[in-house]
Design an enzyme around this catalytic site. Structure first.
Site, PDB file in Angstrom:
ATOM      1  CG  ASP A  84       1.323   0.664   9.570  1.00  0.00           C
ATOM      2  OD1 ASP A  84       0.525   1.175  10.161  1.00  0.00           O
ATOM      3  OD2 ASP A  84       1.773   0.917   8.232  1.00  0.00           O
ATOM      4  N   GLY A 116      -5.296   8.333   5.384  1.00  0.00           N
ATOM      5  CA  GLY A 116      -4.214   9.481   5.679  1.00  0.00           C
ATOM      6  C   GLY A 116      -3.257   9.579   5.339  1.00  0.00           C
ATOM      7  NE  ARG A 125      -2.483  -1.479   8.949  1.00  0.00           N
ATOM      8  CZ  ARG A 125      -1.705  -1.374   7.514  1.00  0.00           C
ATOM      9  NH1 ARG A 125      -1.812  -3.050   6.935  1.00  0.00           N
ATOM     10  NH2 ARG A 125      -1.598  -0.843   6.892  1.00  0.00           N
ATOM     11  CE  LYS A 136      -2.495   0.860   3.543  1.00  0.00           C
ATOM     12  NZ  LYS A 136      -2.670   2.626   3.940  1.00  0.00           N
ATOM     13  CB  SER A 137       4.196   2.167   1.896  1.00  0.00           C
ATOM     14  OG  SER A 137       2.843   2.206   3.064  1.00  0.00           O
ATOM     15  NE  ARG A 140       6.229   7.409   0.052  1.00  0.00           N
ATOM     16  CZ  ARG A 140       5.248   6.588   1.621  1.00  0.00           C
ATOM     17  NH1 ARG A 140       4.619   5.989   1.584  1.00  0.00           N
ATOM     18  NH2 ARG A 140       5.634   7.127   2.763  1.00  0.00           N
ATOM     19  NE  ARG A 162      -5.169   8.481  11.037  1.00  0.00           N
ATOM     20  CZ  ARG A 162      -4.437   7.984   9.971  1.00  0.00           C
ATOM     21  NH1 ARG A 162      -5.341   7.467   8.834  1.00  0.00           N
ATOM     22  NH2 ARG A 162      -3.153   7.741  10.351  1.00  0.00           N
ATOM     23  CD  GLN A 169       0.392   8.723   6.791  1.00  0.00           C
ATOM     24  OE1 GLN A 169       0.265   9.785   7.212  1.00  0.00           O
ATOM     25  NE2 GLN A 169      -0.528   7.162   6.052  1.00  0.00           N
ATOM     26  CB  SER A 212       5.293  10.790  10.074  1.00  0.00           C
ATOM     27  OG  SER A 212       4.214  10.558   9.022  1.00  0.00           O
TER      28      SER A 212
HETATM   29  C1  S3P Z   1       3.209   5.410   6.449  1.00  0.00           C
HETATM   30  C2  S3P Z   1       3.011   5.663   7.296  1.00  0.00           C
HETATM   31  C3  S3P Z   1       2.853   5.447   8.801  1.00  0.00           C
HETATM   32  C4  S3P Z   1       1.957   4.203   8.560  1.00  0.00           C
HETATM   33  C5  S3P Z   1       0.508   3.736   7.147  1.00  0.00           C
HETATM   34  C6  S3P Z   1       1.461   3.926   5.722  1.00  0.00           C
HETATM   35  C7  S3P Z   1       3.220   5.901   4.916  1.00  0.00           C
HETATM   36  O1  S3P Z   1       2.012   5.994   8.908  1.00  0.00           O
HETATM   37  O2  S3P Z   1       1.294   3.527   9.421  1.00  0.00           O
HETATM   38  O3  S3P Z   1      -0.309   3.326   6.811  1.00  0.00           O
HETATM   39  O4  S3P Z   1       2.570   4.958   3.534  1.00  0.00           O
HETATM   40  O5  S3P Z   1       4.081   6.172   4.962  1.00  0.00           O
HETATM   41  P1  S3P Z   1       2.675   7.664  10.345  1.00  0.00           P
HETATM   42  O6  S3P Z   1       3.170   8.693   8.435  1.00  0.00           O
HETATM   43  O7  S3P Z   1       1.861   8.370  10.016  1.00  0.00           O
HETATM   44  O8  S3P Z   1       3.684   7.185  11.003  1.00  0.00           O
END
Ligand code: S3P
Length: 429
Positions: free
Chosen positions: A315, A95, A388, A23-24, A28, A123, A169, A167
């Site tokens: 996660d 998010g 999750r 997913k991450s 991107r 959030r 993200q 973070s």
């Molecule tokens: C993610 C970073 C994490 C993670 C989320 C995905 C990402 O969040 O919990 O599921 O893809 O960069 P945070 O950046 O809020 O720590």
């Protein structure tokens, strides 16, 4: 619509599996493909609703997104300047979509509004608003810190930013803004977080300077399209690995899974708990590592997770906590206050569900302690609308003494809609 699902106790977990893309990485790659000049081909794209939210937002911003076959997405990018969207951009439950897109929208010559569902609307967004505002964008939020985000893009200036919260993200949002800004942008982080943003930027042709805890990008670099097979999602693999670890006769092989060292800490924890975990056929794919994971169970001891390990496992903590009652010495998780601001308050959700199944749990502001040697009873738990949590308790249910009903189990669709049928195929009763 909400779906309640009953999970019956199992005897074993056996088989081989390939999972949809991480997913991450999917988020991107989709965003950078939209900013590239030309068409990118993304194979094994995540099937989750979160990444579909990202694709829908990118279409609304003028990228041409085509599904050519199961898991295959082609994205024809527009280069660095996107098209002004007609209405609000709906990030759903995601998010990642909201925070990373904010980094791109901050640099666009138009106004945009990012909205989300009820959970996302609670959030914290100050963590992206603050750096992007410093770079020159103007962003307003509800109560100053929550979605919807109204972004007036501007010509951004590069800056040197120290992340106050670890973070990935936020790091990625600032780097994406930095790509579109004038001058150099640097981000330093107190604790190492996942580096998919850095690797993806490099894969699309941007040059970065990376040193321990610090990364810099020069603005104005053009991106070229890529072809990538996205490795299977290791955070989804975590549910199957933890399920297999619960039964002495299990044998689980996961092919083509992401093995990026910033994401694979679960394998170290499972080994520390006693399971035999091996990695085979490891290969490099545009900087991301992928390979096969084989898990052979052994009796599970106990472990305490804190500090940098907590960040690396963020996660995977719900599923580790959910199987903790079946370990011998239990699991303690600390320094994890971030879990309280995920899709649900994951500390409260795990504690409440474990107690509903008869376990003792000690809850702290920044984590929990779940003693081992506590067989779980059957009963009823809730996903709290969090993918999750739904999947973590489906795993815990497999070794419970009686059936466990998971309320709002369909929350799993956010990252892996096929979760329950895939689990059923592997389980022996
Ligand atoms: C993610 C970073 C994490 C993670 C989320 C995905 C990402 O969040 O919990 O599921 O893809 O960069 P945070 O950046 O809020 O720590």
């Amino acid at each position: 619509m909400s779906l309640d699902l009953a999970i019956r106790p199992a005897r074993n977990l056996l088989g081989a599996l390939r999972l949809p893309g991480d997913k991450s990485i999917s988020h991107r790659y989709a965003i950078l493909a939209a900013l590239a000049a030309g068409e990118s081909r993304l194979e094994n794209f995540s099937t989750g609703a979160d990444c579909a939210s990202t694709l829908a937002c990118l279409s609304a911003l003028g990228a041409t997104v085509t599904r050519t076959a199961a898991g295959m997405i082609n994205i024809l990018g527009r280069g660095p300047v996107l098209a002004a969207p007609q209405g609000s951009l709906d990030c759903g439950n995601s998010g990642s979509t909201m925070r990373m897109l904010a980094g791109v929208l901050a640099a666009q010559p138009f106004q945009s509004q990012l909205i989300g569902d009820a959970s996302l609307s609670r959030r914290p967004m100050a963590r992206v608003i603050e750096p992007l505002t410093k770079m020159g964008a103007s962003i307003t939020a509800s109560d100053g810190a929550c979605p919807p985000l109204r972004i007036s893009g501007a010509g951004l200036r590069g800056m040197d930013y120290a992340l106050p919260v670890p973070s990935a993200q936020v790091k990625t949002a600032v780097l994406f803004a930095g790509l579109l800004a004038q001058g150099e942008t640097s981000v330093s982080e107190p604790v190492r977080t996942r580096d998919h943003g850095e690797l993806a930027l490099e894969a699309f042709g941007a040059r970065l300077t990376r040193a321990l805890g610090r990364v810099s990008i020069q603005g104005g670099q053009p991106l070229h399209p890529v072809a990538m097979r996205i490795p299977g999602d290791i955070s989804t693999a975590a549910f199957f690995l933890c399920a297999a670890a619960l039964f002495p006769q299990s044998n689980l092989v996961l092919d083509d899974v992401l093995l990026n060292p910033t994401r694979s800490a679960l394998l170290d924890v499972l080994s520390a708990l006693g399971a035999r975990v091996s990695m085979l056929n490891v290969e490099d794919r545009l900087g991301e590592l992928a390979g096969t994971i084989r898990l052979e169970p052994r009796p599970l001891g106990g472990v305490r997770i804190s500090g940098v390990q907590t960040v690396a496992l963020i996660d995977e903590l719900p599923v580790l906590a959910a199987i903790a009652p079946y370990t011998e010495q239990g699991i303690e998780i600390r320094d994890a206050a971030e879990l309280r601001v995920k899709e649900s308050d994951r500390i409260a959700a795990v504690a409440q569900n474990l107690r509903a199944l008869g376990a003792n749990v000690e809850e702290f502001p920044d984590g929990l302690r779940v003693p081992g040697g506590q067989p779980l009873k059957g009963g009823e738990v809730d996903s709290f609308g969090d993918h999750r949590i739904a999947m973590a308790f489906a795993v815990a249910a497999l070794r419970a003494q009686d059936q466990v009903v998971i309320r709002n189990a369909d929350a799993a669709r956010v990252s892996f809609p096929e979760f329950f049928e895939t689990l059923e195929k592997l389980v022996e009763r």
